[in-house]
Design a protein around this motif. Structure first.
Motif, PDB file in Angstrom:
ATOM      1  N   ALA A   4      -1.491   6.031   3.244  1.00  0.00           N
ATOM      2  CA  ALA A   4      -0.486   5.468   2.676  1.00  0.00           C
ATOM      3  C   ALA A   4      -0.197   4.253   3.124  1.00  0.00           C
ATOM      4  O   ALA A   4       1.193   2.978   3.284  1.00  0.00           O
ATOM      5  N   LEU A   7      -1.629   1.230   3.601  1.00  0.00           N
ATOM      6  CA  LEU A   7      -1.679   0.787   2.123  1.00  0.00           C
ATOM      7  C   LEU A   7       0.079  -0.345   2.038  1.00  0.00           C
ATOM      8  O   LEU A   7       0.484  -1.648   1.568  1.00  0.00           O
ATOM      9  N   GLU A   8       1.341   0.704   2.491  1.00  0.00           N
ATOM     10  CA  GLU A   8       2.153  -0.203   2.708  1.00  0.00           C
ATOM     11  C   GLU A   8       2.380  -1.160   3.455  1.00  0.00           C
ATOM     12  O   GLU A   8       3.790  -2.631   2.902  1.00  0.00           O
ATOM     13  N   ASP A 135       1.001   9.486  -2.804  1.00  0.00           N
ATOM     14  CA  ASP A 135       1.742   9.315  -0.753  1.00  0.00           C
ATOM     15  C   ASP A 135       2.197   7.722  -0.667  1.00  0.00           C
ATOM     16  O   ASP A 135       3.325   7.915   0.133  1.00  0.00           O
ATOM     17  N   LEU A 136       2.242   6.931  -1.621  1.00  0.00           N
ATOM     18  CA  LEU A 136       1.942   5.760  -0.959  1.00  0.00           C
ATOM     19  C   LEU A 136       3.776   5.664  -2.272  1.00  0.00           C
ATOM     20  O   LEU A 136       4.360   6.028  -2.865  1.00  0.00           O
ATOM     21  N   TYR A 138       6.993   2.481  -1.754  1.00  0.00           N
ATOM     22  CA  TYR A 138       7.458   1.222  -1.893  1.00  0.00           C
ATOM     23  C   TYR A 138       8.502   0.739  -2.950  1.00  0.00           C
ATOM     24  O   TYR A 138       9.399   1.584  -3.566  1.00  0.00           O
TER      25      TYR A 138
END
Length: 291
Positions: A4, A7-8, A135-136, A138
Motif C-alpha cells: 500500500a 502504491l501511494e 490498505d491504501l 490517499y
C-alpha cells in the motif's frame, strides 16, 4: 501495508507526472508550431498559483480554479499578439532571450507584489480527507487533481485529433509551408495554441498551490523538469510527452521512496539514456523545418 505504501508513492509520482504534463504539452506545442523555446512558461504556472491565492478569499477555490487559468490565458494571448508573434520566423535564439526576460520580469514582479517569502495555501475544506481502498489511504484532493488533469489531457487530445482546428495545427507542425500554400494563415492558430498552453500551465499552478506552497521561483523549478519531459517524449509527439511525463513522475516517486538523494539525478540519467538510444526522444516525429 508495504504494498500500500509503494502504491501511494506511485500515485504521488503520477501526481508529479501530470503536473509536468500540463506544462510540457504546452511547451511542446508552442515550440513545434512556432519554433519558440518558451522559457516564460514556468512563470505562467507561478502566476496562476498566486492568482489563486488572491482570488480564493473572494470567490472561493472553485471560482479561482476557473478564473485564474482564464485570466492567465488572456495574458498569454496579449503576450503572443504583441511580443511572441514578432519572432516566429526569426532566429530561435531571439525568442529564447525574449521569453527568458519575460520569466525574470514575472518572477521579480511576483516578489514585489507578494513578497519573497512562501505563501501558505490551504486545501479547500470540501476536498479535505482521505480515500480508503483496502490498505491504501490517499488524499482526496490529490486524487481530484489527477482526475482534473487527465480530463484536460483527454480534452486536448480530442481537440487536436477530432476537430478541424487540430488538423490544421498538426499540419502546421509537420509542414507549415504546405499549409501556407493552401492559403491558411497559422497566426490565429498559433495564438489559440499559446492561449491554451498558458491556461493549462496556470491550471497546474492553481491546483498544485495547496500541495507545494506558493513562492516566486516555483515556475523556474518546475520548468526544468517539464523540458526534460519534452526531450524524453520527443518533439511533436502528444503521446510521447504523455508517456514521458508519467514515467518521470513515477520514477521520481519510487526513487524518493527507495533512495531520496538520487531523486533528481535519476530523472536526468533517464534523459541521457533515452537520448543515447533515440536522439529524437521516445516518439519524436519528423518535422520538416527542423531537419
Amino acid at each position: 501495508m508495504q504494498l500500500a505504501f509503494i502504491l501511494e508513492q506511485v500515485l504521488n509520482g503520477l501526481l508529479i507526472g501530470v503536473q509536468y504534463l500540463l506544462i510540457a504539452l504546452g511547451l511542446s506545442l508552442i515550440f513545434s508550431l512556432g519554433g519558440i523555446v518558451n522559457l516564460a512558461h514556468g512563470a505562467f504556472y507561478a502566476i496562476g498559483a498566486y492568482l489563486a491565492v488572491a482570488l480564493t478569499p473572494r470567490i472561493g477555490f472553485g471560482g479561482a480554479l476557473i478564473a485564474s487559468p482564464l485570466a492567465v490565458a488572456l495574458l498569454g494571448l496579449v503576450i503572443e499578439r504583441f511580443l511572441l508573434r514578432r519572432f516566429y520566423r526569426d532566429d530561435p535564439t531571439l525568442g529564447l532571450l525574449l521569453t527568458f526576460g519575460l520569466a525574470m520580469v514575472a518572477e521579480q514582479g511576483l516578489r514585489m507584489a507578494f513578497g519573497a517569502a512562501p505563501l501558505p495555501f490551504a486545501i479547500p475544506s470540501w476536498l479535505r480527507g482521505q480515500v480508503f481502498v483496502g490498505d491504501l489511504i490517499y488524499s482526496r484532493y490529490r486524487l481530484a487533481i489527477l482526475v482534473v488533469a487527465l480530463a484536460c489531457v483527454g480534452g486536448l487530445w480530442l481537440l487536436l485529433t477530432r476537430t478541424s482546428f487540430g488538423r490544421v495545427v498538426r499540419a502546421g507542425v509537420q509542414n507549415p509551408d504546405m499549409v501556407a500554400a493552401l492559403g491558411i494563415s497559422l497566426r490565429p492558430y498559433m495564438a489559440a495554441v499559446v492561449t491554451i498552453a498558458v491556461g493549462l500551465a496556470a491550471l497546474a499552478g492553481t491546483m498544485m498551490a495547496p500541495v507545494t506552497g506558493v513562492q516566486p521561483a516555483m515556475g523556474a523549478e518546475i520548468l526544468t523538469f517539464a523540458f526534460v519531459v519534452v526531450v524524453i517524449g520527443g518533439l511533436g509527439s502528444f503521446w510521447g510527452v504523455v508517456l514521458a511525463a508519467l514515467i518521470v513522475g513515477v520514477l521520481r516517486g519510487l526513487t524518493a521512496y527507495a533512495y531520496p538523494p538520487a531523486t533528481e539525478a535519476a530523472v536526468y540519467a533517464l534523459m541521457v539514456l533515452v537520448l543515447l538510444a533515440r536522439p529524437r526522444g521516445l516518439f519524436g516525429e519528423h518535422i520538416a523545418r527542423f531537419e
